[in-house]
Design an enzyme around this catalytic site. Structure first.
Site, short mmCIF file in Angstrom:
data_model
loop_
_atom_site.label_atom_id
_atom_site.label_comp_id
_atom_site.label_asym_id
_atom_site.label_seq_id
_atom_site.Cartn_x
_atom_site.Cartn_y
_atom_site.Cartn_z
N ASN A 87 0.86 -1.18 0.00
CA ASN A 87 0.00 0.00 0.00
C ASN A 87 0.90 1.24 0.00
OD1 ASN A 87 -2.39 -1.55 0.26
ND2 ASN A 87 -2.03 -1.74 2.44
N GLN A 94 -2.49 2.56 3.44
CA GLN A 94 -1.27 2.47 4.25
C GLN A 94 -1.51 3.15 5.59
OE1 GLN A 94 2.25 4.14 2.44
NE2 GLN A 94 3.60 3.31 4.02
N VAL A 96 0.88 2.41 8.38
CA VAL A 96 2.21 2.57 8.97
C VAL A 96 3.13 3.05 7.86
CG1 VAL A 96 4.14 1.46 10.15
CG2 VAL A 96 1.79 0.75 10.67
N HIS A 100 6.35 -1.75 3.70
CA HIS A 100 6.24 -3.15 4.08
C HIS A 100 5.39 -3.88 3.05
CE1 HIS A 100 2.89 -1.01 5.99
NE2 HIS A 100 2.20 -2.13 5.97
#
Length: 116
Positions: A87, A94, A96, A100
């Protein structure tokens, strides 16, 4: 955006996480709110906020993450069928802002479930 994300704190050992893999470049943890029977987060140690913030300097790391995602999927029993999600930005989901990769498997997915 905060400079120190929850993932940085996990990487630094300040917050516990259920790690399934780690090396000098990345860690992989179980998602605390899984969306599939296997839902892992592959996180580079280098804190790149979003994919669009990556530079040419990050190319080798990004490629290594893709290869590692496949290896981790195999090790966790979903190597034949898994979804890999990144994301980029709040409107894309997203939450955070430390790049990732979501590795999701253990269930069937369809193209219609991509969220269009």
């Amino acid at each position: 955006m905060s400079d120190v994300s929850i993932f940085t704190r996990i990487i630094n050992g300040e917050i516990p996480a259920d790690k399934v893999y780690e090396d000098d470049d990345c860690i992989c943890i179980k998602d605390i709110s899984p969306k599939a029977p296997v839902h892992l987060l592959l996180i580079p140690r280098k804190p790149i906020p979003r994919l669009v913030d990556a530079t040419a300097e990050d190319q080798a790391l990004l490629g290594a993450l893709m290869v590692k995602a496949g290896e981790i999927a195999k090790e966790n029993g979903v190597g034949d069928a898994f979804r890999l999600i990144v994301n980029n930005g709040e409107e894309a989901g997203q939450t955070v802002f430390h790049l990732h990769l979501h590795i999701l498997g253990g269930k069937s997915f369809t193209e219609a479930q991509l969220g269009f």
